[in-house]
Write a protein that holds these residues in place. Structure first.
Motif: not given
Length: 214
Positions: A37-50, A52-63
């Motif tokens: 889980i990333s608090n920033r939708p643009e975080a590059g780590g989300l792509l790394r997780a994807t 690797a077939s790991i469930a990944a999602e963004a939860l934007d703290h700014k929202s």
């Protein structure tokens, strides 16, 4: 023996996340990463997780209008995943005591200094300004006091004349990638435990210590 299920919190590119992913894929690993889980939708780590077939999602703290609303939403996501361990890997949010206490003994963080020295931000520049000869990184249990939880492991690097914060940061990052997986493996396997606010490794008080072997 089943592997410990791990959820990783990130905010950026995810180089430590990648080190953890690589370690988790080893045949003898005691943990598996089930969610990122990333608090920033643009975080590059989300792509790394994807990748690797790991469930990944963004939860934007700014929202969220208030920190408490963000923390409540994050806690609901974590509780839905039901991880054994929660790892902060470049997660750039200071969480409230209520949130941290909810996961006491299950949440771990990596910090780019030899704690208790240089808690907080800009650790590499502050180390150079202080004139210390050794710097490094620390993996610790997360508690209500920022960067003050019991240490699970530390890795040291020398400081050389002419070092800049950027050069020092790159040297420390190499050790972060070594140290964090080792510490997570120790916790996931049961070798490292938090007992009455202190870390015990293989039944003895203390943690993992690494030296720069470059």
């Amino acid at each position: 023996m089943s592997k410990a299920r791990v959820l990783v919190l990130i905010s950026g590119g995810g180089s430590n996340l990648q080190a953890l992913i690589d370690a988790s894929l080893k045949a003898n690993s005691s943990f598996e990463i089930s969610h990122v889980i990333s608090n920033r939708p643009e975080a590059g780590g989300l792509l790394r997780a994807t990748k690797a077939s790991i469930a990944a999602e963004a939860l934007d703290h700014k929202s969220f209008k208030e920190r408490a609303f963000f923390e409540d939403a994050l806690a609901r996501r974590i509780d839905h995943v039901t991880p054994d361990l929660i790892l902060c890997a470049g997660f750039m949010r200071i969480m409230s005591a209520d949130f941290v206490n909810r996961y006491e003994g299950r949440m771990i963080n990596i910090h780019p200094s030899l704690l208790p020295n240089f808690q907080g931000l800009n650790t590499h520049a502050r180390a150079l300004e202080a004139g210390v000869t050794l710097h490094g990184c620390s993996v610790h249990w997360v508690n209500a006091d920022v960067d003050q939880g019991a240490i699970i492991g530390q890795a040291c690097v020398p400081i050389f004349p002419g070092d800049t914060p950027e050069i020092l940061a790159s040297r420390v990052l190499v050790q972060e990638h070594r140290l964090y997986p080792l510490c997570v493996e120790a916790v996931a396997s049961g070798r490292a435990k938090l007992i009455h606010g202190r870390t015990f490794l293989d039944g003895l008080q203390g943690g993992i210590a690494l030296l720069d072997n470059s």
